[in-house]
Design a protein around this motif. Structure first.
Motif, PDB file in Angstrom:
ATOM      1  N   GLU A  19      10.536 -22.348 111.170  1.00 12.86           N
ATOM      2  CA  GLU A  19      11.340 -23.462 111.675  1.00 12.86           C
ATOM      3  C   GLU A  19      11.594 -24.445 110.542  1.00 12.86           C
ATOM      4  OE1 GLU A  19      12.964 -24.104 114.436  1.00 12.86           O
ATOM      5  OE2 GLU A  19      12.232 -22.431 115.637  1.00 12.86           O
ATOM      6  N   GLU A  25      20.194 -23.791 113.585  1.00 10.11           N
ATOM      7  CA  GLU A  25      20.689 -23.007 114.708  1.00 10.11           C
ATOM      8  C   GLU A  25      21.342 -21.745 114.169  1.00 10.11           C
ATOM      9  OE1 GLU A  25      21.758 -26.253 118.065  1.00 10.11           O
ATOM     10  OE2 GLU A  25      23.190 -26.162 116.419  1.00 10.11           O
ATOM     11  N   ARG A  69      14.470 -25.198 121.380  1.00 10.63           N
ATOM     12  CA  ARG A  69      15.216 -24.008 120.981  1.00 10.63           C
ATOM     13  C   ARG A  69      15.467 -23.142 122.209  1.00 10.63           C
ATOM     14  NH1 ARG A  69      16.936 -22.105 116.807  1.00 10.63           N
ATOM     15  NH2 ARG A  69      15.599 -23.316 115.400  1.00 10.63           N
ATOM     16  N   VAL A  78      19.640 -25.485 119.495  1.00  8.25           N
ATOM     17  CA  VAL A  78      18.650 -26.520 119.782  1.00  8.25           C
ATOM     18  C   VAL A  78      19.403 -27.735 120.323  1.00  8.25           C
ATOM     19  CG1 VAL A  78      16.769 -27.919 118.857  1.00  8.25           C
ATOM     20  CG2 VAL A  78      17.209 -25.643 117.907  1.00  8.25           C
TER      21      VAL A  78
END
Length: 187
Positions: A19, A25, A69, A78
């Motif tokens: 992440e 995205e 998410r 997200v």
């Protein structure tokens, strides 16, 4: 900001990446970095989550999640606020919230930042609606307006004292003025 891949990346490979902060995205085979939330964005996001959860969570009607998410269809997005009706939350072990949501929110809220591409943001809202979300808001702090999307009608631009549409299960009455009034903090 888009980071074009030298070779296309599959959704499964994207989901294996660590992440990022702010979130990235996966849209149309590209990794798209969301801008870092600033003051107005953070304030509106927090107040929207609090207002929705105040009327919906204790009664197990719905829950609003910030920056959650959601992976479904060919995207991993997200939303600034993702609202799920209680019966759609994929609970695990005795009513515990899972880490992964592989479904669209019932209601998605995006708060426009000046550096965001408005069509990409609207594209995410439309993607949610195409996968059975029922409602989407695009909140524009600069324009003091909210563009509301629903599957069964044209988008509606709301300002001032106009009532904002919410999911019928959630008893929440808000106007655009009330939402943007949250930007003012008294001392």
């Amino acid at each position: 900001m888009n980071v074009p891949a030298t070779t296309p990346i599959a959704l499964e490979e994207f989901l294996k990446l660590p992440e990022t902060e702010p979130a990235s995205e996966y849209i149309d085979g590209e990794i798209v970095h969301k801008p870092i939330p600033k003051g107005r964005h953070s304030r509106l996001q927090a107040k929207l989550c609090a207002a929705i959860n105040r009327v919906a969570e204790a009664q197990q009607i719905a829950s609003a999640f910030p920056e959650l998410r959601c992976t479904f269809g060919d995207r991993s997005i997200v939303p600034d606020v993702a609202i799920f009706l209680w019966q759609h939350i994929p609970f695990i072990v005795v009513d515990e919230v899972p880490d992964n949501f592989e479904l669209p929110p019932d209601w998605t809220i995006e708060i426009l930042s000046p550096e965001q591409n408005v069509n990409k943001v609207i594209g995410n809202i439309l993607h949610c609606l195409n996968y059975d979300a029922r409602l989407g808001w695009l909140v524009d702090p600069d324009g003091l307006s909210i563009l509301a999307f629903a599957r069964d009608r044209q988008p509606v631009l709301l300002r001032g004292d106009e009532m904002l549409p919410v999911l019928p299960e959630i008893e929440l009455a808000l106007t655009a003025n009330e939402v943007f009034g949250w930007l003012k903090m008294t001392r």
